[in-house]
Design a protein around this motif. Structure first.
Motif, mmCIF file in Angstrom:
data_model
loop_
_atom_site.group_PDB
_atom_site.id
_atom_site.type_symbol
_atom_site.label_atom_id
_atom_site.label_comp_id
_atom_site.label_asym_id
_atom_site.label_seq_id
_atom_site.Cartn_x
_atom_site.Cartn_y
_atom_site.Cartn_z
ATOM 1 N N PHE A 99 -5.378 0.745 -8.379
ATOM 2 C CA PHE A 99 -5.765 0.675 -7.025
ATOM 3 C C PHE A 99 -7.721 0.386 -6.543
ATOM 4 N N TYR A 153 -5.595 7.805 -3.964
ATOM 5 C CA TYR A 153 -4.591 6.471 -4.826
ATOM 6 C C TYR A 153 -4.047 7.409 -5.757
ATOM 7 N N THR A 191 2.111 -4.050 -5.524
ATOM 8 C CA THR A 191 2.601 -2.933 -5.589
ATOM 9 C C THR A 191 3.815 -1.777 -6.019
ATOM 10 N N ASP A 213 0.335 -1.425 -0.039
ATOM 11 C CA ASP A 213 0.017 0.135 -0.109
ATOM 12 C C ASP A 213 0.961 1.175 -0.046
ATOM 13 N N TYR A 257 -9.141 -1.469 -3.738
ATOM 14 C CA TYR A 257 -9.589 -0.704 -2.612
ATOM 15 C C TYR A 257 -11.065 -1.907 -2.373
#
Ligand code: HEM
Ligand code: SF4
Lengths: 81, 405
Positions: free
Chosen positions: B257, B290, B389, B33, B261
């Motif tokens: 993203f 994001y 990520t 994250d 989520y």
């Protein structure tokens, strides 16, 4: 109520227009048209939300006239009731 | 990779061990994250110096507060955009346009392009965007109850909209996505190779459109005039490369993203599916939480800025992901609140370089989420898989395997 438009600060985010297309008019490139905006009676909330959505802080809400008017007009009524 | 020494004028107490490239959570990380990871920048002073904060290992000042970023980005005279981020990969110094020009030169090029991406023009593009989203999702659901959102939806969707805008056929899609990946997230060998391919491609396209004009963006550019003259080859290249790079990865990363989520927060997912009217506002909150880009400026003169002794030539970083987690600007900045109002986030930047593609990008994200939620039942991250990520100049998500079986 009046919206003071600082054109030099407008960068065309169009967030004001997204909130209230009838109040905030854009040119063909998506920048706000010049000139301050007089806000009609029923549209004050929408207009101030639109102004508050501007990321560049190009829109300033001017409530001076309204702020002086309304309480004065209200007082006698509340007073008499 | 060389790290420049901290310059003498930077007080040692203003140097922080923080980097969008090397701090925890920035290199490729399974289930990472990176946006939450950089929020820690707000635990320290509002401005500090990071000794390693660009792709090529330069130090930058880091502006953490949204209000200060606004000041920097609105003041192009003091904080210039001349920095050749793209061409420096090739060891060259030409600007991408309009991104790396300063006013007043910037204005002429920006005015040339802005009608093409105005809110009105984007409204006209909307049906084609929606049709593309539906076709891709229908193809996925026809044969599977699981997919890699990045490979099967986010990239083909955003890149094909974009190719249509540029006037290019869909066949090139995989090649272009490959170039963009190598350029933004590749190593020191891959990046210049990709950059050279993109330049060669744009140059060739310009030559072709000069010879045989069609109704597309590149034809428009080679025929356009500014200040009574045609554009030079270098200017055409600068515009072509920027438009190519700007829209390739950013929207896809945002959609990735966002769906990651929602896959992890089923209550929010259900809320948006049952009340799709909320998607418009939710998209703004997801752009706040994001955002993909770090903006860099170069000081044109010595200035003491909010207590930081910035000297001419210093790099100044305005990372949108840091501004968007500023507690002075956003209440509970690390909480994603899909109903957040008055959300003046920094995802598209501030000042004269405000993202020209912002209206298109917003429509693509909203439509992508609307059609995805309308057609795919409750989805989760597939068991045994982990989205990877990464941080850097442009934050990204490499894979996102969702499952709705
Ligand atoms: C979610 C997606 C996107 C995000 C978050 C984003 C973000 C940004 C940001 C922060 C800037 C300002 C850079 C700076 O000031 O140095 C920018 C500039 C720009 N973007 Fe985007 N962008 C997105 C999508 C797009 C798309 C789809 C296009 C094209 C169709 C586009 C075209 C541009 C252009 C042309 C500029 C340069 C504007 C100028 O220098 O005047 N962007 N973008
Ligand atoms: S929101 Fe602000 S910057 Fe955007 S168009 Fe309206 S006035 Fe201009």
């Amino acid at each position: 109520m009046r919206i003071i438009v600082h054109n030099a600060k407008c960068q065309g985010h169009a967030r004001c227009w997204a909130q209230a297309p009838d109040i905030f008019k854009l040119d063909d490139d998506g920048y706000i048209l010049p000139g301050d905006i007089q806000v009609a009676e029923g549209e004050q909330l929408l207009a101030s939300q639109g102004a508050r959505s501007c990321p560049e802080r190009a829109l300033e809400v001017d409530r001076t006239s309204a702020a002086r008017f309304e309480p004065a007009a209200m007082q006698p009524r509340t007073g008499e009731a | 990779m060389a790290i420049n020494p901290v310059p003498d004028h930077v007080p040692p107490e203003m140097v922080r061990d923080f980097s969008l490239f090397t701090s925890p959570g920035m290199p490729p990380t399974p289930n990472g994250d990176p946006h939450a990871a950089v929020a820690c920048a707000h635990d320290g002073p509002p401005i500090f110096y990071s000794p390693y904060n660009t792709q090529d290992g330069r130090g930058t000042w880091v502006i953490t507060r949204a209000a200060d970023q606004r000041k920097v980005l609105q003041d192009a005279e003091t904080f210039s955009s001349h920095r050749s981020i793209f061409s420096s990969i090739l060891g060259e110094t030409w600007p991408t346009i309009p991104l790396e020009l300063d006013p007043p030169a910037h204005g002429a090029f920006r005015s040339l392009l802005s009608p093409l991406l105005s809110p009105k023009r984007v409204t006209a593009l909307e049906p084609a965007v929606r049709e593309r989203a539906i076709a891709l999702i229908d193809r996925i659901t026809a044969s599977a109850t699981s997919c890699d959102v990045m490979k099967d939806f986010a990239f083909p969707f955003t890149v094909s909209i974009f190719l249509r805008f540029l006037g290019l056929p869909d066949q090139g899609l995989d090649t272009f996505v490959g170039w963009a990946k190598d350029l933004l997230h590749g190593d020191d060998v891959e990046r210049p190779v990709a950059a050279r391919k993109i330049v060669a491609f744009i140059d060739e396209l310009a030559t072709n459109r000069r010879k045989d004009p069609v109704d597309d963006l590149m034809t428009f550019i080679v025929q356009a005039q500014i200040e009574g003259r045609r554009l030079t080859d270098g200017e055409i290249r600068g515009i072509g490369v920027l438009v190519f790079v700007a829209g390739l990865d950013t929207v896809a990363a945002a959609i990735g993203f966002d769906l990651a989520y929602l896959a992890r927060n089923l209550k929010d997912q259900e809320l948006l599916r049952s009340e799709p009217d909320r998607i418009l506002l939710a998209t703004e909150e997801l752009l706040r939480a994001y955002p993909p880009i770090q903006l860099i400026r170069v000081a044109t003169k010595d200035i003491d800025f909010e207590g930081a002794p910035i000297r001419k030539g210093d790099y100044v970083s305005c990372a949108t992901m840091i501004a968007n987690r500023d507690p002075e600007e956003f209440e509970s900045p690390n909480t994603v609140d899909l109903a957040r109002e008055h959300n003046r986030h920094a995802a598209f930047g501030y000042g004269p370089h405000r993202c020209l593609g912002s209206h298109l990008a917003r429509r693509e994200i909203v439509i992508g989420l609307e059609e995805w939620l309308a057609r795919i039942p409750t989805f989760r991250i597939k068991e045994g898989t982990a989205p990877i990520t990464c941080g850097g100049h442009v934050f990204g998500i490499e894979n996102l395997i969702l499952d709705w079986s």
